[in-house]
Design a protein around this motif. Sequence first.
Motif, short mmCIF file in Angstrom:
data_model
loop_
_atom_site.label_atom_id
_atom_site.label_comp_id
_atom_site.label_asym_id
_atom_site.label_seq_id
_atom_site.Cartn_x
_atom_site.Cartn_y
_atom_site.Cartn_z
N GLY A 79 -47.75 -115.23 113.91
CA GLY A 79 -47.95 -113.98 114.64
C GLY A 79 -47.13 -112.85 114.07
N GLU A 80 -47.01 -111.77 114.82
CA GLU A 80 -46.24 -110.60 114.41
C GLU A 80 -44.75 -110.97 114.37
N ALA A 81 -44.17 -110.93 113.17
CA ALA A 81 -42.80 -111.39 112.97
C ALA A 81 -41.78 -110.58 113.77
N LEU A 82 -41.99 -109.27 113.84
CA LEU A 82 -41.02 -108.46 114.58
C LEU A 82 -41.04 -108.78 116.07
N GLU A 83 -42.21 -109.16 116.59
CA GLU A 83 -42.27 -109.57 117.99
C GLU A 83 -41.55 -110.89 118.20
N THR A 84 -41.61 -111.76 117.19
CA THR A 84 -40.85 -113.01 117.27
C THR A 84 -39.36 -112.71 117.35
N LEU A 85 -38.88 -111.80 116.50
CA LEU A 85 -37.46 -111.43 116.54
C LEU A 85 -37.10 -110.75 117.86
N ARG A 86 -38.02 -109.97 118.38
CA ARG A 86 -37.79 -109.28 119.65
C ARG A 86 -37.62 -110.29 120.79
N ALA A 87 -38.39 -111.37 120.76
CA ALA A 87 -38.29 -112.41 121.79
C ALA A 87 -37.09 -113.32 121.54
N PHE A 88 -36.80 -113.56 120.27
CA PHE A 88 -35.75 -114.51 119.90
C PHE A 88 -34.34 -113.96 120.11
N GLY A 89 -34.13 -112.67 119.79
CA GLY A 89 -32.79 -112.09 119.83
C GLY A 89 -32.07 -112.30 121.16
N PRO A 90 -32.66 -111.89 122.29
CA PRO A 90 -31.97 -112.09 123.57
C PRO A 90 -31.73 -113.56 123.89
N GLN A 142 -45.75 -109.26 106.03
CA GLN A 142 -46.52 -108.36 106.89
C GLN A 142 -46.17 -106.89 106.62
N CYS A 143 -45.37 -106.65 105.57
CA CYS A 143 -44.98 -105.29 105.16
C CYS A 143 -44.22 -104.56 106.27
N ARG A 144 -43.39 -105.31 107.00
CA ARG A 144 -42.55 -104.69 108.02
C ARG A 144 -41.10 -104.56 107.56
N LEU A 145 -40.67 -105.42 106.64
CA LEU A 145 -39.32 -105.37 106.08
C LEU A 145 -39.41 -105.49 104.56
N GLY A 146 -38.38 -104.99 103.88
CA GLY A 146 -38.32 -105.13 102.43
C GLY A 146 -36.96 -105.66 102.02
N PHE A 147 -36.93 -106.75 101.27
CA PHE A 147 -35.67 -107.32 100.77
C PHE A 147 -36.01 -108.30 99.65
N ARG A 188 -31.57 -102.99 119.52
CA ARG A 188 -30.74 -102.15 118.65
C ARG A 188 -30.59 -102.80 117.27
N ALA A 189 -30.36 -104.12 117.26
CA ALA A 189 -30.22 -104.84 115.99
C ALA A 189 -31.52 -104.80 115.20
N LEU A 190 -32.63 -104.96 115.88
CA LEU A 190 -33.93 -104.95 115.21
C LEU A 190 -34.23 -103.57 114.61
N GLN A 191 -33.94 -102.51 115.36
CA GLN A 191 -34.19 -101.16 114.85
C GLN A 191 -33.29 -100.86 113.66
N ALA A 192 -32.04 -101.32 113.71
CA ALA A 192 -31.12 -101.12 112.58
C ALA A 192 -31.60 -101.89 111.36
N LEU A 193 -32.12 -103.10 111.58
CA LEU A 193 -32.64 -103.90 110.47
C LEU A 193 -33.81 -103.19 109.80
N LEU A 194 -34.68 -102.58 110.61
CA LEU A 194 -35.83 -101.85 110.05
C LEU A 194 -35.37 -100.65 109.21
N ARG A 195 -34.29 -100.00 109.65
CA ARG A 195 -33.78 -98.85 108.88
C ARG A 195 -33.11 -99.31 107.59
N LEU A 196 -32.39 -100.43 107.64
CA LEU A 196 -31.62 -100.88 106.50
C LEU A 196 -32.47 -101.64 105.47
N LEU A 197 -33.56 -102.25 105.92
CA LEU A 197 -34.44 -103.00 105.00
C LEU A 197 -35.87 -102.48 105.13
N PRO A 198 -36.10 -101.24 104.77
CA PRO A 198 -37.46 -100.67 104.94
C PRO A 198 -38.45 -101.35 104.01
N ALA A 199 -39.66 -101.49 104.49
CA ALA A 199 -40.73 -102.11 103.68
C ALA A 199 -41.05 -101.19 102.51
#
Length: 199
Positions: A79-90, A142-147, A188-199
């Motif tokens: 599925g959508e990886a960022l949604e997985t992180l969103r559910a997993f983080g808390p 899924q072209c949501r992060l770049g690293f 907050r962590a997810l949004q920072a990750l998106l800024r620091l590792l842009p696709a």
Amino acid sequence: MREEARAIRQQQIERAAYAVLEEKGYAGASMLAIARRARASNETLYSWYGDKTGLFKALVERNASESRGLLEERIAAEGEALETLRAFGPMLLDMLTGARAVALNRAAAADPSGELGRAISAAGREAIGPLVAQVLLQAREQCRLGFDDPGEALELYFGLLIGDLQIRCVIGRAPAPSKDERERRSERALQALLRLLPA
């Protein structure tokens, strides 16, 4: 013994193990003391868990099982990886800062053998880390992060999400965060990750 009855008995034994751990520390938490507290036979504990390390490893694995299960399910579903992180983080923050994790980590810090620390690492970070790395790789696909290095991306995500919160909870300098606080910190962590590792 029927599965349901065994599960109830295991919960009683594991509650007793945490109680003895808090009172006596890891070195003093003998199988006999735990058996007595749980009103179980010493033979039952050895039969079910093997030895003290096996018992405490089971505690750690139970504490981590929900987070691990969520990751495995979401990875398989692709599925959508960022949604997985969103559910997993808390969920991860809850696991790491809850009373049981704090008790286990305090005991591990006081265990000169390093036995409990190895069990915590094996069932926790070493089991969950590779799964989170897989989710990060899915996010890249899924072209949501770049690293380039998934290991570095994993360290960055854990640093942003957890920081020093776990250790502050363990040493009694911070309370366990509420559900709302865990969700805010995770986002907050997810949004920072998106800024620091842009696709």
